[in-house]
Design an enzyme around this catalytic site. Structure first.
Site, short mmCIF file in Angstrom:
data_model
loop_
_atom_site.label_atom_id
_atom_site.label_comp_id
_atom_site.label_asym_id
_atom_site.label_seq_id
_atom_site.Cartn_x
_atom_site.Cartn_y
_atom_site.Cartn_z
N LYS A 115 53.88 -28.60 -67.92
CA LYS A 115 54.20 -30.02 -68.11
C LYS A 115 54.05 -30.39 -69.60
O LYS A 115 54.86 -31.14 -70.14
CB LYS A 115 53.27 -30.90 -67.27
CG LYS A 115 53.46 -30.78 -65.76
CD LYS A 115 54.80 -31.26 -65.27
CE LYS A 115 54.98 -32.76 -65.34
NZ LYS A 115 56.28 -33.20 -64.78
N TYR A 137 50.21 -25.02 -64.41
CA TYR A 137 50.92 -26.27 -64.10
C TYR A 137 50.89 -27.22 -65.30
O TYR A 137 51.93 -27.66 -65.78
CB TYR A 137 50.30 -26.96 -62.88
CG TYR A 137 50.69 -28.43 -62.74
CD1 TYR A 137 52.01 -28.79 -62.49
CD2 TYR A 137 49.74 -29.45 -62.89
CE1 TYR A 137 52.38 -30.14 -62.38
CE2 TYR A 137 50.11 -30.79 -62.78
CZ TYR A 137 51.43 -31.13 -62.52
OH TYR A 137 51.79 -32.46 -62.43
N THR A 140 51.98 -36.04 -66.77
CA THR A 140 50.70 -36.16 -66.07
C THR A 140 49.55 -36.24 -67.07
O THR A 140 49.64 -35.69 -68.19
CB THR A 140 50.50 -34.94 -65.14
OG1 THR A 140 49.14 -34.84 -64.79
CG2 THR A 140 50.89 -33.63 -65.82
N ASP A 141 48.43 -36.84 -66.65
CA ASP A 141 47.24 -36.86 -67.51
C ASP A 141 46.67 -35.45 -67.70
O ASP A 141 45.88 -35.21 -68.62
CB ASP A 141 46.18 -37.83 -66.97
CG ASP A 141 45.70 -37.51 -65.56
OD1 ASP A 141 46.22 -36.56 -64.93
OD2 ASP A 141 44.81 -38.24 -65.06
N GLU A 142 47.08 -34.52 -66.83
CA GLU A 142 46.51 -33.17 -66.91
C GLU A 142 46.89 -32.45 -68.20
O GLU A 142 46.26 -31.46 -68.57
CB GLU A 142 46.93 -32.32 -65.69
CG GLU A 142 46.46 -32.94 -64.40
CD GLU A 142 46.49 -31.98 -63.21
OE1 GLU A 142 46.37 -30.77 -63.42
OE2 GLU A 142 46.65 -32.48 -62.08
P1 NAD Z 1 56.24 -33.38 -55.29
O1 NAD Z 1 55.79 -31.97 -55.33
O2 NAD Z 1 55.89 -34.22 -54.12
O3 NAD Z 1 57.85 -33.44 -55.41
C1 NAD Z 1 58.56 -32.67 -56.34
C2 NAD Z 1 60.02 -32.74 -55.95
O4 NAD Z 1 60.77 -32.00 -56.95
C3 NAD Z 1 60.32 -32.10 -54.59
O5 NAD Z 1 61.15 -32.95 -53.83
C4 NAD Z 1 61.06 -30.81 -54.96
O6 NAD Z 1 62.01 -30.41 -54.00
C5 NAD Z 1 61.71 -31.18 -56.28
N1 NAD Z 1 61.99 -30.01 -57.11
C6 NAD Z 1 61.14 -28.99 -57.41
N2 NAD Z 1 61.77 -28.09 -58.19
C7 NAD Z 1 63.03 -28.55 -58.39
C8 NAD Z 1 64.15 -28.06 -59.12
N3 NAD Z 1 64.09 -26.92 -59.81
N4 NAD Z 1 65.29 -28.79 -59.11
C9 NAD Z 1 65.37 -29.97 -58.43
N5 NAD Z 1 64.34 -30.46 -57.71
C10 NAD Z 1 63.18 -29.77 -57.70
O7 NAD Z 1 55.75 -34.02 -56.65
P2 NAD Z 1 55.17 -35.47 -56.96
O8 NAD Z 1 53.73 -35.49 -56.63
O9 NAD Z 1 56.07 -36.48 -56.39
O10 NAD Z 1 55.28 -35.50 -58.55
C11 NAD Z 1 56.47 -35.95 -59.19
C12 NAD Z 1 56.28 -35.87 -60.69
O11 NAD Z 1 55.16 -36.67 -61.07
C13 NAD Z 1 56.00 -34.47 -61.20
O12 NAD Z 1 56.72 -34.28 -62.39
C14 NAD Z 1 54.50 -34.46 -61.45
O13 NAD Z 1 54.17 -33.57 -62.50
C15 NAD Z 1 54.26 -35.89 -61.84
N6 NAD Z 1 52.91 -36.40 -61.55
C16 NAD Z 1 52.39 -36.30 -60.28
C17 NAD Z 1 51.13 -36.84 -60.02
C18 NAD Z 1 50.54 -36.82 -58.62
O14 NAD Z 1 49.39 -37.23 -58.44
N7 NAD Z 1 51.26 -36.38 -57.59
C19 NAD Z 1 50.40 -37.46 -61.04
C20 NAD Z 1 50.97 -37.54 -62.31
C21 NAD Z 1 52.21 -37.01 -62.54
#
Ligand code: NAD
Length: 330
Positions: free
Chosen positions: A154, A150, A125-127
């Protein structure tokens, strides 16, 4: 190519799996997801029967299970989306973030190394870069300066990924994306939270004065960017992904209200989040130049599609599901 996608029942992972299957880029796509509160199996309902797809419920910290999957499905590539993702929850419950985001990533890295995976892609993430002032952009060489539990979990995972590349020669990539929006996002996150509350004429809580700036990208553009990195990314490289689409929270909430035909009076200013980063903005020129990727979707059209999706989804919910969402939205 047999691909292990983790966290594929969540928001971005489910879009990525659908995209991978649509582009016929996986002989076998195995989705390992622990099904935490953030997961929703309906995100994948349309591909459940796909011959090239297998869902496994399990935790990425479970080494035995992960190794078993690597062996059974002869996995070549791991794409790690699995994470605890909600900043506010990380402030009250940091331990689970360290478990999944750091220790879970380490188990996956060990598995990739042990079974000779040809690529490990870490979705970051950009964070991890911390906060910008009013000007400038994060590049891939910006220092890591995370503010929340968080983002520090990451960043910790990112450092492990790079260390496995340098120490053991594991072929890796890291993608660092800005805020995603689109259908299937959990209603605790900003855009779906505001849409679902406004639909019910509830007040829309905006942190501080609503001045925090985020760069928004459609989730399908993100999915395509990750696929490009997986196919063409140079091993060991980090790629920033962003939409060049900056909005401060207040302007974004007002735009949503306008699209929904609701009154701005619904906005309610609440005490700011501790350690709230002022601004994130991504310089995505590296992925544009090296992998020929750029965002393709208009923000306004993407938001309208997202609003329509939440209206339809909400209309189909039963009483139990509505109560659950109401609890999240409190
Ligand atoms: P989300 O919270 O919607 O989904 C996360 C998924 O991971 C869920 O289905 C959950 O059940 C699963 N999970 C959590 N812990 C787990 C574990 N220990 N073992 C197996 N599965 C597990 O998240 P998202 O928004 O889809 O983000 C996905 C990735 O993208 C993350 O790594 C996040 O850091 C990154 N990201 C998200 C954003 C955003 O805007 N949402 C932006 C940049 C990066």
């Amino acid at each position: 190519m047999n691909v292990l996608v983790t966290g594929g029942a969540g928001f971005i992972g489910s879009h990525f799996i659908r995209h991978l299957l649509h582009k016929q880029q996986g002989d076998m796509v195995v989705n390992l997801d622990a099904l935490t509160y953030a997961a929703d199996m309906r995100n994948l309902a349309d591909i459940e029967e796909n011959y090239h797809y297998q869902f496994i419920q399990g935790n990425i910290e479970n080494r035995e299970l992960v190794y078993h999957l690597m062996r059974t499905y002869e996995i070549d590539v791991i794409v790690n989306f699995a994470a605890e993702t909600h900043v506010d929850r990380s402030i009250t419950q940091p331990d689970v973030f360290i478990g999944t985001n750091v220790l879970g990533t380490q188990v996956l890295l060990d598995a990739a190394l042990h079974f000779g995976a040809s690529r490990f892609v870490q979705i970051s993430t950009d964070e991890v870069y911390g906060s910008l002032g009013e000007a400038g952009y994060f590049t891939e060489t910006s220092p890591l300066a995370p503010s929340s539990p968080y983002s520090s979990s990451k960043a910790g995972a990112d450092l492990l990924v790079l260390a496995y590349h340098r120490t053991f020669g594991l072929p890796v990539n890291i993608t660092r994306c800005s805020n995603n929006y689109g259908p299937h996002q959990h209603p605790e996150k900003l855009i779906p939270r505001m849409i679902t509350r406004a639909m019910q004429n509830k007040r829309l809580p905006v942190y501080g004065k609503g001045e925090n700036v985020r760069d928004w990208l459609h989730v399908k553009d993100h999915a395509e960017a990750v696929l490009r990195v997986l196919q063409q990314g140079k091993s060991g490289e980090v790629y920033n992904i962003g939409g060049h689409n900056e909005w401060n929270n207040l302007s974004l909430v007002k735009l949503l209200l306008e699209l929904l035909g609701k009154d701005e009076q619904l906005v309610e200013y609440v005490q700011d989040r501790p350690g709230h980063d002022l601004r994130y903005a991504i310089d995505a020129s590296k992925i544009q130049q090296e992998l020929d990727w750029k965002p393709t979707r208009s923000f306004q059209e993407g938001l309208i599609e997202t609003i329509e999706w939440y209206m339809e989804r909400y209309a189909k919910l039963d009483v139990g599901e509505r109560t659950q969402i109401a609890q999240v939205l409190q």
